[in-house]
Design a protein around this motif. Structure first.
Motif, PDB file in Angstrom:
ATOM      1  N   HIS A 183       0.815  -1.203   0.000  1.00 59.08           N
ATOM      2  CA  HIS A 183       0.000   0.000   0.000  1.00 59.08           C
ATOM      3  C   HIS A 183       0.845   1.248   0.000  1.00 59.08           C
ATOM      4  O   HIS A 183       2.020   1.232   0.361  1.00 59.08           O
ATOM      5  N   GLU A 184       0.243   2.287  -0.473  1.00 56.06           N
ATOM      6  CA  GLU A 184       0.896   3.586  -0.470  1.00 56.06           C
ATOM      7  C   GLU A 184      -0.175   4.620  -0.207  1.00 56.06           C
ATOM      8  O   GLU A 184      -1.308   4.475  -0.644  1.00 56.06           O
ATOM      9  N   THR A 185       0.189   5.637   0.543  1.00 51.24           N
ATOM     10  CA  THR A 185      -0.749   6.713   0.874  1.00 51.24           C
ATOM     11  C   THR A 185      -0.278   8.009   0.236  1.00 51.24           C
ATOM     12  O   THR A 185       0.881   8.386   0.385  1.00 51.24           O
ATOM     13  N   MET A 186      -1.172   8.656  -0.485  1.00 53.22           N
ATOM     14  CA  MET A 186      -0.876   9.964  -1.073  1.00 53.22           C
ATOM     15  C   MET A 186      -1.605  11.013  -0.245  1.00 53.22           C
ATOM     16  O   MET A 186      -2.768  10.826   0.098  1.00 53.22           O
ATOM     17  N   LEU A 187      -0.912  12.097   0.088  1.00 53.34           N
ATOM     18  CA  LEU A 187      -1.546  13.125   0.920  1.00 53.34           C
ATOM     19  C   LEU A 187      -1.848  14.375   0.113  1.00 53.34           C
ATOM     20  O   LEU A 187      -1.010  14.845  -0.658  1.00 53.34           O
ATOM     21  N   THR A 188      -3.062  14.886   0.303  1.00 51.63           N
ATOM     22  CA  THR A 188      -3.471  16.115  -0.379  1.00 51.63           C
ATOM     23  C   THR A 188      -4.043  17.072   0.654  1.00 51.63           C
ATOM     24  O   THR A 188      -4.596  16.652   1.669  1.00 51.63           O
ATOM     25  N   ALA A 214      -8.962   3.814  -0.500  1.00 48.31           N
ATOM     26  CA  ALA A 214      -9.644   4.329   0.685  1.00 48.31           C
ATOM     27  C   ALA A 214      -9.445   5.845   0.757  1.00 48.31           C
ATOM     28  O   ALA A 214      -8.358   6.344   0.490  1.00 48.31           O
ATOM     29  N   TYR A 215     -10.525   6.565   1.087  1.00 53.92           N
ATOM     30  CA  TYR A 215     -10.455   8.002   1.335  1.00 53.92           C
ATOM     31  C   TYR A 215     -10.260   8.184   2.824  1.00 53.92           C
ATOM     32  O   TYR A 215     -11.066   7.684   3.622  1.00 53.92           O
ATOM     33  N   LEU A 216      -9.232   8.902   3.221  1.00 53.75           N
ATOM     34  CA  LEU A 216      -8.938   9.037   4.644  1.00 53.75           C
ATOM     35  C   LEU A 216      -8.788  10.507   5.006  1.00 53.75           C
ATOM     36  O   LEU A 216      -7.681  11.028   5.067  1.00 53.75           O
ATOM     37  N   PRO A 217      -9.915  11.186   5.227  1.00 56.44           N
ATOM     38  CA  PRO A 217      -9.784  12.595   5.594  1.00 56.44           C
ATOM     39  C   PRO A 217      -9.250  12.725   7.024  1.00 56.44           C
ATOM     40  O   PRO A 217      -9.563  11.897   7.875  1.00 56.44           O
ATOM     41  N   ARG A 224      -6.294  12.012   2.652  1.00 54.77           N
ATOM     42  CA  ARG A 224      -5.298  11.033   2.225  1.00 54.77           C
ATOM     43  C   ARG A 224      -5.986   9.990   1.350  1.00 54.77           C
ATOM     44  O   ARG A 224      -7.120   9.607   1.597  1.00 54.77           O
ATOM     45  N   LEU A 225      -5.311   9.597   0.311  1.00 53.24           N
ATOM     46  CA  LEU A 225      -5.822   8.537  -0.557  1.00 53.24           C
ATOM     47  C   LEU A 225      -4.892   7.352  -0.372  1.00 53.24           C
ATOM     48  O   LEU A 225      -3.678   7.482  -0.493  1.00 53.24           O
ATOM     49  N   ARG A 226      -5.468   6.216  -0.066  1.00 53.58           N
ATOM     50  CA  ARG A 226      -4.627   5.046   0.177  1.00 53.58           C
ATOM     51  C   ARG A 226      -4.993   3.936  -0.794  1.00 53.58           C
ATOM     52  O   ARG A 226      -6.136   3.490  -0.842  1.00 53.58           O
ATOM     53  N   LEU A 227      -4.020   3.524  -1.590  1.00 56.94           N
ATOM     54  CA  LEU A 227      -4.212   2.408  -2.510  1.00 56.94           C
ATOM     55  C   LEU A 227      -3.613   1.159  -1.882  1.00 56.94           C
ATOM     56  O   LEU A 227      -2.459   1.172  -1.465  1.00 56.94           O
TER      57      LEU A 227
END
Lengths: 429, 429
Positions: A183-188, A214-217, A224-227
């Motif tokens: 998995h990897e998490t992208m932060l916006t 997964a959407y992780l506000p 955060r978007l986690r694939l």
């Protein structure tokens, strides 16, 4: 796939006095090993409830992790219940844990008494993972049942759980044959969750088979978007594919993207950029009352770039310590572009740094007006600009309670700062 | 006694990315109504898991509160599962919620689209409690089963849960005949949990029948003791008895006791005393990096007494802004009695307040030495003393990670401050 359950024991959880932070911590660690947590349950300090719950969980799950119900002020209900559950006939003293108990008590100047000595005593059905941060040992039970369940019983204190999990993880790895979750998490930061969802809808539909989004506000980290990919064939290949998918979002989301990784946050990114560029930072806060500074200093190594700040809660501190001209406050008010900019420039000069950020607003519940309702904040950032000092400021309006407003003001201030830093925009993969 | 279960739905909980704060919040609210939460469980965004779990819970518990799985980026899995569980044949649009959706989107400048409009659609087996803080309504299902269970389905966003709980509580009160739980919480700071337990052991053994004691340690609030009586005959009498029991601890625990009540903390007590005495406060922080200020300002009305502070993270800020003499830092170091006292006196003078508190220490993980290991902190408080300025300072040693050390330094600083305030010692009942 190996599945796990996490059970947290404690009346204090059920009366809502304590928030369960052990379960998410343990889940993150189990995820790293490729184990999926299927359920988390909190139950009472009650022998019957513990027996019923753990019996059910160990019949269903390969790994069961239990925290709580152990410790010098408890009746060791958990330990007794586990003895019953595993058909234990007697107990033994674990010498390794006893040594730790001796050391810990000695360092606190407390003598060893009955109740502390007894903590080293465990059912004969248990093996032990020594707890170096507290007196209660971690007990491991091989349930020998149809589900081949392994049960780990840990103390409830979060600091001790965090100390034990590396050894618990090693033990799990030894006992089970594990696949790896990729998995990897992208932060916006800067785009609202529902708007973001619309912007990436196409991309989401086109994700390959087996890719789960997964959407992780998060109030401080943004959205955060986690694939994740479970049951991957080859870890390196899989991670490459995940990163390739995220790359497709760079033209879509632009400078809302600020980083990758589970431990990443706006403050770690800011810290990293400032340290590596040998630049310094100061902060002037009014309504955020110290929160921006505390976020920046929560990251180890902050002293490399953070010189300090001024919490100018009262207007006279804005005038005296930050040199905000009195006529600015008189004419425009403390919550204004002019005041925010004067605060940013004032602290930059007073403390002597390359960058600064200032906040001034109304967290609530009181203090609002028709023009400037609760939730209004002006944020200014000052930065080096071709030999001069550049200044940017913006007004934001949020609509929440005091605590949430303070958090949002602070996170937004960090985001404005990172956008003016070198390479603070669009983290390409 | 009426029992309840709380079920929180969300993959983000099970992967440990989000900590469940809804369950403790809901539990506290239910407790106020005299309802005991027997279990809290977190499950996946999965129709099968939701159906299985809610079926079991509604068979066993009078009140079942579910959060999560609703919202514009979800597939509304929870809503569909609840429709199936309750044998719903169709859906209807709740006009009240639809109006709220219109308003909320308009105020954010977003137009109403399909996915948001659909949020006002609920199964025909549901009644609705309107959610004014978000787009997803709270749905109420009368399970009509043997346990006469009532199920409340709320969105997962904590801010929205907090907005809905008053109406949910009112609805529960209307439907059930409720007894009242009596409880009171006493707050102490300065005595370690196990030492405290020994000191009050006698008292605990002698508590009347039906009185239940919980130890609730908290890194910022200290050790809280909570006495609860379930199924009381007369609420007022019962509360009098509880307070009488706590009074017996005053001679035992002395000035470790600082307050009573669920919402009380060191910072609320400090704020209350300073406001009512019309005194002012400033803060100088080094290692705590803004945390002491943020704790003080987290309480509404802080501007009545808190003027501000200086985060003197770098030594030059201690010298320039707080006027700490250079020779003091050179001779004794920044982490010293002399420096802490100079910082406290410096900020008191620079900002102009009646009281001040200063912290200087080593949060870690780096920065420690043999003399001054990680976890060492000097705290100083300056206060009015018969026309002069009094100063008190003390060194503490903790043994934890950065985050915990910062929290403990901050809480200990607040405690030292409240001990020098008028009536900051021994809150008699």
């Amino acid at each position: 796939m190996n599945k796990a359950a996490v059970c947290t024991i404690g009346d204090e959880l059920l009366i809502g006095q304590v928030t369960d932070t052990n379960s998410p911590y343990i889940a993150k660690e189990l995820n790293r090993l490729g184990i999926k947590v299927d359920t988390m349950v909190s139950i009472a300090d009650d022998t019957g409830a513990i027996l019923a719950c753990l019996k059910k969980l160990t019949e269903k799950y390969r790994i069961v992790i239990v925290t709580g119900g152990l410790g010098p002020t408890r009746d060791d209900i958990t330990k007794k219940a586990l003895g019953i559950l595993t058909g234990s006939g007697s107990t033994y003293i674990h010498q390794g844990q006893l040594s730790v108990i001796h050391e810990l008590l000695a360092s606190r100047g407390i003598s060893l008494e009955g109740k502390n000595h007894d903590q080293a005593s465990v059912p004969d059905t248990a093996s032990v993972i020594v707890n170096r941060r507290g007196t209660a040992p971690c007990m491991v039970f091989d349930m020998h049942g149809a589900s081949a369940s392994i049960l780990y019983s840990l103390p409830g204190v979060p600091y001790e759980v965090e100390g034990l999990m590396p050894d618990v993880s090693d033990d799990i790895v030894k006992r089970l044959r594990l696949g790896r979750i990729c998995h990897e998490t992208m932060l916006t930061f800067g785009i609202a969750e529902s708007t973001l969802a619309d912007m990436i809808e196409d991309w989401e539909q086109k994700l390959p088979e087996g890719f789960r989004l997964a959407y992780l506000p998060d109030p401080i980290k943004g959205v955060r978007l986690r694939l994740s990919v479970y049951d991957s064939e080859n870890y390196e290949d899989c991670m490459k594919k995940i990163r390739a998918e995220f790359s497709k979002l760079v033209p879509v989301l632009g400078n809302a993207i600020y980083g990758f990784g589970d431990e990443t946050s706006l403050q770690t990114v800011i810290g990293h950029i400032l340290s590596s560029n040998r630049k310094t930072l100061s902060v002037a806060e009014s309504c955020t009352g110290g929160t921006v500074s505390s976020l920046i200093t929560s990251v180890p190594g902050a002293s490399r770039f953070f010189y300090g700040g001024v919490v100018s809660y009262h207007n006279k501190v804005k005038a005296d310590t930050l040199n905000v001209p009195e006529h600015i406050i008189a004419r425009y008010g403390a919550v204004s572009r002019e005041c925010a900019e004067a605060m940013a420039l004032g602290v930059m000069k007073a403390i002597g740094t390359d960058y600064s950020v200032a906040t001034t607003g109304i967290a609530g519940p009181g203090g609002g007006s028709a023009d400037k309702p609760v939730g209004t904040v002006w944020i200014a950032v000052a930065f080096p600009d071709n030999g001069k000092t550049g200044i940017k400021s913006q007004c934001f309006r949020f609509n929440s309670d005091r605590t949430s407003n303070i958090r949002r003001f602070s996170a937004t201030a960090l985001n404005m700062l990172r956008l003016v830093l070198p390479a603070g925009q669009v983290q390409a993969l």
